[in-house]
Design a protein around this motif. Structure first.
Motif, PDB file in Angstrom:
ATOM      1  N   THR A 165     -44.655  71.603  48.764  1.00  5.00           N
ATOM      2  CA  THR A 165     -44.983  70.188  48.584  1.00  5.00           C
ATOM      3  C   THR A 165     -44.009  69.531  47.619  1.00  5.00           C
ATOM      4  N   ASP A 166     -44.048  68.206  47.609  1.00 12.41           N
ATOM      5  CA  ASP A 166     -43.402  67.463  46.523  1.00 12.41           C
ATOM      6  C   ASP A 166     -44.421  66.607  45.770  1.00 12.41           C
ATOM      7  N   GLN A 167     -45.673  66.641  46.226  1.00 11.66           N
ATOM      8  CA  GLN A 167     -46.777  66.110  45.416  1.00 11.66           C
ATOM      9  C   GLN A 167     -48.056  66.883  45.781  1.00 11.66           C
ATOM     10  N   TYR A 168     -48.886  67.141  44.783  1.00  9.58           N
ATOM     11  CA  TYR A 168     -50.017  68.042  45.005  1.00  9.58           C
ATOM     12  C   TYR A 168     -51.113  67.755  43.984  1.00  9.58           C
ATOM     13  N   THR A 169     -52.319  68.193  44.330  1.00 12.44           N
ATOM     14  CA  THR A 169     -53.460  68.203  43.420  1.00 12.44           C
ATOM     15  C   THR A 169     -54.259  69.469  43.702  1.00 12.44           C
ATOM     16  N   THR A 170     -54.566  70.222  42.664  1.00  9.39           N
ATOM     17  CA  THR A 170     -55.330  71.464  42.842  1.00  9.39           C
ATOM     18  C   THR A 170     -56.588  71.432  41.976  1.00  9.39           C
ATOM     19  N   LEU A 171     -57.594  72.178  42.424  1.00  8.41           N
ATOM     20  CA  LEU A 171     -58.839  72.334  41.675  1.00  8.41           C
ATOM     21  C   LEU A 171     -59.232  73.806  41.682  1.00  8.41           C
ATOM     22  N   HIS A 172     -59.548  74.333  40.500  1.00  8.40           N
ATOM     23  CA  HIS A 172     -59.991  75.726  40.373  1.00  8.40           C
ATOM     24  C   HIS A 172     -61.308  75.744  39.605  1.00  8.40           C
ATOM     25  N   LEU A 173     -62.326  76.345  40.188  1.00  6.85           N
ATOM     26  CA  LEU A 173     -63.625  76.506  39.533  1.00  6.85           C
ATOM     27  C   LEU A 173     -64.002  77.979  39.564  1.00  6.85           C
ATOM     28  N   SER A 174     -64.379  78.501  38.410  1.00  8.20           N
ATOM     29  CA  SER A 174     -64.797  79.904  38.322  1.00  8.20           C
ATOM     30  C   SER A 174     -66.018  79.984  37.419  1.00  8.20           C
ATOM     31  N   HIS A 175     -67.062  80.630  37.918  1.00 10.77           N
ATOM     32  CA  HIS A 175     -68.294  80.714  37.129  1.00 10.77           C
ATOM     33  C   HIS A 175     -68.753  82.156  37.000  1.00 10.77           C
ATOM     34  N   ASN A 176     -69.087  82.527  35.765  1.00  9.72           N
ATOM     35  CA  ASN A 176     -69.618  83.852  35.455  1.00  9.72           C
ATOM     36  C   ASN A 176     -71.065  83.690  35.014  1.00  9.72           C
ATOM     37  N   PHE A 177     -71.995  84.228  35.798  1.00  7.67           N
ATOM     38  CA  PHE A 177     -73.421  84.099  35.488  1.00  7.67           C
ATOM     39  C   PHE A 177     -73.873  85.069  34.390  1.00  7.67           C
ATOM     40  N   ASN A 178     -72.978  85.952  33.977  1.00  5.58           N
ATOM     41  CA  ASN A 178     -73.285  86.893  32.890  1.00  5.58           C
ATOM     42  C   ASN A 178     -74.526  87.744  33.157  1.00  5.58           C
ATOM     43  N   GLY A 179     -74.752  88.058  34.433  1.00  6.16           N
ATOM     44  CA  GLY A 179     -75.847  88.963  34.778  1.00  6.16           C
ATOM     45  C   GLY A 179     -77.205  88.314  34.911  1.00  6.16           C
ATOM     46  N   GLN A 211     -34.813  63.499  46.308  1.00  8.56           N
ATOM     47  CA  GLN A 211     -34.541  64.474  47.370  1.00  8.56           C
ATOM     48  C   GLN A 211     -34.031  65.764  46.748  1.00  8.56           C
ATOM     49  N   VAL A 212     -34.786  66.870  46.972  1.00  8.94           N
ATOM     50  CA  VAL A 212     -34.431  68.153  46.362  1.00  8.94           C
ATOM     51  C   VAL A 212     -34.674  69.270  47.377  1.00  8.94           C
ATOM     52  N   PRO A 213     -34.019  70.418  47.202  1.00  9.82           N
ATOM     53  CA  PRO A 213     -34.186  71.552  48.122  1.00  9.82           C
ATOM     54  C   PRO A 213     -35.382  72.418  47.729  1.00  9.82           C
ATOM     55  N   LEU A 214     -35.562  73.500  48.474  1.00  2.73           N
ATOM     56  CA  LEU A 214     -36.711  74.375  48.296  1.00  2.73           C
ATOM     57  C   LEU A 214     -36.812  74.920  46.872  1.00  2.73           C
ATOM     58  N   ALA A 215     -35.697  75.286  46.270  1.00  2.00           N
ATOM     59  CA  ALA A 215     -35.717  75.902  44.934  1.00  2.00           C
ATOM     60  C   ALA A 215     -36.259  74.967  43.865  1.00  2.00           C
ATOM     61  N   LEU A 216     -36.272  73.656  44.128  1.00  4.90           N
ATOM     62  CA  LEU A 216     -36.728  72.678  43.138  1.00  4.90           C
ATOM     63  C   LEU A 216     -38.023  71.990  43.552  1.00  4.90           C
ATOM     64  N   LEU A 217     -38.593  72.360  44.695  1.00  3.44           N
ATOM     65  CA  LEU A 217     -39.846  71.766  45.132  1.00  3.44           C
ATOM     66  C   LEU A 217     -41.046  72.455  44.469  1.00  3.44           C
ATOM     67  N   LEU A 259     -64.232  78.814  43.419  1.00  2.00           N
ATOM     68  CA  LEU A 259     -63.784  77.898  44.465  1.00  2.00           C
ATOM     69  C   LEU A 259     -62.418  77.349  44.061  1.00  2.00           C
ATOM     70  N   LYS A 260     -61.463  77.384  44.997  1.00  2.00           N
ATOM     71  CA  LYS A 260     -60.128  76.848  44.750  1.00  2.00           C
ATOM     72  C   LYS A 260     -59.726  75.968  45.923  1.00  2.00           C
ATOM     73  N   ALA A 261     -59.072  74.859  45.625  1.00  2.00           N
ATOM     74  CA  ALA A 261     -58.660  73.938  46.679  1.00  2.00           C
ATOM     75  C   ALA A 261     -57.367  73.255  46.270  1.00  2.00           C
ATOM     76  N   VAL A 262     -56.566  72.866  47.273  1.00  2.00           N
ATOM     77  CA  VAL A 262     -55.317  72.148  47.011  1.00  2.00           C
ATOM     78  C   VAL A 262     -55.046  71.169  48.139  1.00  2.00           C
ATOM     79  N   TYR A 263     -54.599  70.002  47.747  1.00  2.00           N
ATOM     80  CA  TYR A 263     -54.121  68.995  48.704  1.00  2.00           C
ATOM     81  C   TYR A 263     -52.699  68.639  48.312  1.00  2.00           C
ATOM     82  N   GLY A 264     -51.812  68.544  49.302  1.00  2.00           N
ATOM     83  CA  GLY A 264     -50.439  68.189  48.995  1.00  2.00           C
ATOM     84  C   GLY A 264     -49.713  67.630  50.199  1.00  2.00           C
ATOM     85  N   THR A 265     -48.591  66.969  49.941  1.00  2.00           N
ATOM     86  CA  THR A 265     -47.747  66.413  51.001  1.00  2.00           C
ATOM     87  C   THR A 265     -46.289  66.700  50.675  1.00  2.00           C
ATOM     88  N   ILE A 266     -45.424  66.488  51.680  1.00  2.00           N
ATOM     89  CA  ILE A 266     -43.992  66.611  51.465  1.00  2.00           C
ATOM     90  C   ILE A 266     -43.291  65.517  52.265  1.00  2.00           C
TER      91      ILE A 266
END
Length: 828
Positions: A723-737, A691-697, A757-764
């Motif tokens: 959140t106090d548990q999370y999973t994130t995904l970041h995808l970035s693609h450069n087609f170089n023209g 159990q922790v407050p906002l500053a430590l979440l 594309l960026k996505a996050v799932y989390g709970t508290i």
């Protein structure tokens, strides 16, 4: 950074090279049309080249030749006597040979993929690849000699008379006119290295052991040497794609080439006693990262005997006007073909106009003394010691004369002496100091550096305008210890801030390091999930000059930390860290970090927390220079990173408020997807137990600036999701023209397409919600928050703009459905 290195090289003006025989000019037909890919060579020698798109050529050799020969399919071979050893304005006209045209099928435009003898030979090359080269042996080793040279080119009277060179005009006495386009050039840097390369195909390991290194004026600067070397990675023409300058070019020999090139079987002839086919290739489309040139294939083994590659001018690459590569292979034991010589030349310039000034970069690599099936233990390849050996950089001339695989000509030798004279020039010293500041961000004062100069000014909602001044000790690049610090003042809150840190390298082999520091400052805690307790670090989100919306949710922190780190294996670091920090709102009237003390009705606004942290970072493929307590990363962004962290909060230790555990990890990996560009993927996850407050979440990092921030969500506000548990995904693609290159009116702008594309799932947990007394309502992205983006890069070669679209939680009152972000940077 690489362009800054080139600036340093430009300022390090040195001496000119005079080759024994050199020719240059243009080859045309009877109607004045330039002839591309025409052969230019000195008879009875292996020295030759081909003309570029405009029919221009340049050829130099240490040998003395009295004539030069020109030939091309469908034209009569022309031999021209040389009246002097340097003829650089040749105007060659080749006459059509109607008899030869009746005997040879000349291809133009797109060639067929069916019934094409050149493609039949190319397929044989693919089939026999594993029977040629080093891959057929269990182990291998060889000697390697590498020579790098940089030359200022297109020197004219305006440059010579420029005030920039006042007091240094004497250097132009050594200039000469000899380049692919007949330009005047002036060598400014040369570097030589000798090494032994060991490889094991069973373990898929390779190790390059440096034995000697010398250069003109930078004998102890491993960073410049390493950056220059990284520009010219070794390439294997059999691969599908050839990677250099952060780009993936389609190899004309690889299997991807059949869809990118046209191939023409031009000739069959003896090359150094080996019967070989000669195949010409050129791109099927403009704007792609492709080459043009020709190669020779041995008729019996289908091994590459010689190849030259010249990047097309339409290729979408910045700051590079010309790229030219030659490779030669020799026969060993009557059947085995191994590379013996690799030559790489590039012309760095601000644009691709014919008259633009720039810098030639040349690399010559020679290979010799191949040995096979000499087994080394796995530990030999696993452990790479980053240790500076002064002897390697201080070999005498007798050593070099004995071990060079190719002797320097007299003018190359003079480059080493010219800079010694130039370094005594006061004007040069001033220019060199300016270049050093631009490259490092620090201004040198004896053994102390002032900076970083780029962090002097900042702005945020709490401090308003902010001034920061810092510095560090600096005796050499390989200092075993370093002290750093800064002081800052905010004109909005009228408060001083500071940070100070120190570190000491106890053991070079294991990189055993002790460090400690303290910082009192204003910070945006919601800008990152994996904080490193770096007492001198500061997020861009904390001092953005331009922000989207009101950013007043900043925290005041007092952080003290101490720890130990070491590397059990190369590029694998382990850290054990202890820290104590206090956290409170920097804006109590507008942003609250209040919480209820568990088990009571007491409300507090400040968190006092002691914490122990064990973390590990693995960075395979990372290249570094310097071997003191600080190292410089050479190939930043070009290697995967795995980070794992476990933290333990300890209640009552030094007045600490909470017991809790936190586990976090992230993994990021860049993928070069051949001709389709570059994909960068990042996955991150974490969980807080207790159990922790906002500053430590774990606050999901939003981005309320107009700048791209790595790991943050560009349409999310600060503290929007907690959140106090999370999973994130970041995808970035450069087609170089790749896509824009197919649109005629966009092709010449060399723009680059970017998608993300960026996505996050989390709970508290309910227990953490229960102690919240801040003015924020906890919200976790249990329905998955996601956003996507489309952008255009390479605008004016330095600017990237992205339009970011929010894909979920659009119904929230302060939701930003669309956000525009940008970034500046220099890239090839």
């Amino acid at each position: 950074m690489r362009l800054r290195v080139l600036l340093l090289l430009l300022l390090s003006v040195s001496q000119i090279i005079y080759s024994q025989t050199k020719v240059g000019g243009v080859v045309q037909d009877e109607y004045g049309e330039p002839i591309a890919f025409a052969n230019v060579f000195f008879p009875n020698s292996s020295d030759g080249t081909i003309t570029n798109d405009n029919g221009r050529f340049y050829l130099q050799s240490d040998g003395n030749y009295d004539e030069v020969q020109f030939s091309f399919v469908g034209y009569k071979t022309l031999t021209v006597p040389l009246q002097s050893r340097a003829v650089l304005d040749m105007d060659i006209v080749l006459q059509s040979d109607t008899e030869a045209l009746n005997e040879v099928v000349v291809y133009s435009g797109k060639t067929s993929k069916k019934n094409n003898p050149a493609l039949d030979i190319l397929r044989k090359v693919w089939e026999n690849r594993r029977k040629n080269g080093l891959s057929q042996f269990k182990q291998y080793q060889y000697e390697k000699y590498e020579k790098l040279e940089f030359d200022m080119n297109t020197i004219d009277s305006a440059m010579i008379n420029s005030k920039l060179f006042d007091g240094m005009e004497f250097i132009f006495d050594y200039a000469d006119t000899s380049a692919v386009t007949g330009k005047t050039y002036l060598p400014i840097f040369i570097n030589e290295s000798l090494s032994t390369v060991y490889g094991d195909n069973e373990m898929n390991k390779e190790k390059d052991v440096l034995k000697a290194n010398k250069n003109s004026g930078f004998s102890n600067n491993q960073t410049i040497i390493a950056f220059v070397k990284d520009l010219y990675n070794d390439i294997d023409v059999y691969e599908r794609h050839l990677k250099f300058f952060d780009k993936s070019f389609v190899s004309p020999i690889g299997k991807a080439g059949i869809d990118a090139y046209n191939y023409v079987l031009r000739d069959t002839a003896l090359v150094d006693g080996v019967e070989a086919y000669n195949i010409v290739y050129y791109p099927r489309r403009k704007g792609e990262l492709t080459f043009k040139g020709d190669f020779w294939v041995a008729t019996e083994s289908y091994a590459i005997k010689e190849i030259n590659l010249q990047a097309t001018k339409s290729a979408n690459i910045n700051w590079v006007k010309e790229i030219y590569i030659e490779q030669e292979y020799d026969v060993l034991n009557d059947s085995l073909f191994l590379i013996t010589r690799d030559y790489f030349m590039s012309d760095f310039a601000l644009n691709k106009k014919e008259e633009s000034k720039g810098i030639y970069g040349k690399r010559t690599t020679l290979f010799d003394d191949y040995q096979f099936d000499i087994k080394k233990e796995e530990d030999f390849y696993r452990r790479r010691v980053n240790d500076y050996d002064p002897m390697i950089y201080d070999r005498d001339e007798a050593y070099w004369d004995e071990n060079r695989l190719e002797k320097l000509n007299q003018d190359e030798k003079q480059i080493y002496t010219m800079l010694d004279t130039l370094k005594q020039n006061k004007k040069f010293k001033r220019l060199y100091n300016i270049g050093t500041v631009l490259a490092s961000g620090y201004y040198e004062v004896d053994n102390f550096d002032i900076g970083p100069v780029f962090s002097v000014f900042g702005y945020n909602e709490i401090e308003k305008w902010r001034v920061r001044l810092g510095g560090r000790t600096y005796f050499t690049a390989n200092d075993p210890w370093r002290l750093e610090g800064y002081m800052a003042y905010g004109f909005g809150d009228n408060q001083f801030k500071y940070g100070i840190s120190g570190k000491y390298l106890l053991d070079k082999r294991s990189r055993l390091t002790l460090y400690a520091g303290n910082r009192r400052d204003i910070e945006q805690l919601a800008a990152s999930l994996t904080n490193t307790n770096d007492v001198l670090g500061r997020s861009l989100a904390s001092s953005a000059l331009i922000a989207s919306g009101n950013n007043d949710r900043l925290s005041s922190i007092n952080l003290s930390t101490a720890g130990i780190s070491f590397e059990p294996l190369y590029n694998w670091e382990i850290r054990l860290n202890g820290s104590y920090r206090t956290i409170k709102s920097a804006n109590p009237t507008g942003f609250s970090l209040d919480y209820r003390v568990p088990g009571s009705d007491e409300i507090r606004g400040q968190v006092n927390q002691s914490m122990l942290t064990l973390s590990t970072t693995y960075t395979p493929g990372r290249k570094t220079s310097n071997y003191g307590v600080d190292r410089t990363i050479i190939n930043d962004g070009d290697f995967p990173i795995l980070y794992v962290n476990y933290s333990r909060g300890i209640e009552d230790l030094l007045g600490s408020d909470f017991n809790y555990d936190r586990a976090q990890f992230y993994y990021t990996h860049p993928f070069n997807i051949g001709g389709f560009g570059r994909l960068t993927a990042r996955i991150e996850a974490g969980k807080t137990f207790g159990q922790v407050p906002l500053a430590l979440l774990d606050v999901i990092p939003g981005n309320q600036t107009y700048f791209n921030i790595s790991g943050a969500f560009n349409t999310m506000n600060f503290y929007e999701f907690v959140t106090d548990q999370y999973t994130t995904l970041h995808l970035s693609h450069n087609f170089n023209g790749r896509l824009f290159s197919r649109i005629p009116w966009l092709r010449d702008l060399n723009l680059r397409e970017l998608v993300g594309l960026k996505a996050v799932y989390g709970t508290i947990s309910d227990e953490n919600i229960a102690i919240n007394r801040s003015n924020l309502e906890y919200r976790a992205p249990t329905d998955i928050y996601w956003e996507y983006s489309a952008g255009i890069g390479n605008i004016f070669k330095i600017l990237r703009l992205d339009v970011n679209f929010r894909g979920s939680y659009n119904y929230l009152p302060d939701a930003r459905n669309i956000g525009v972000t940008g970034s500046f940077g220099f890239s090839f």
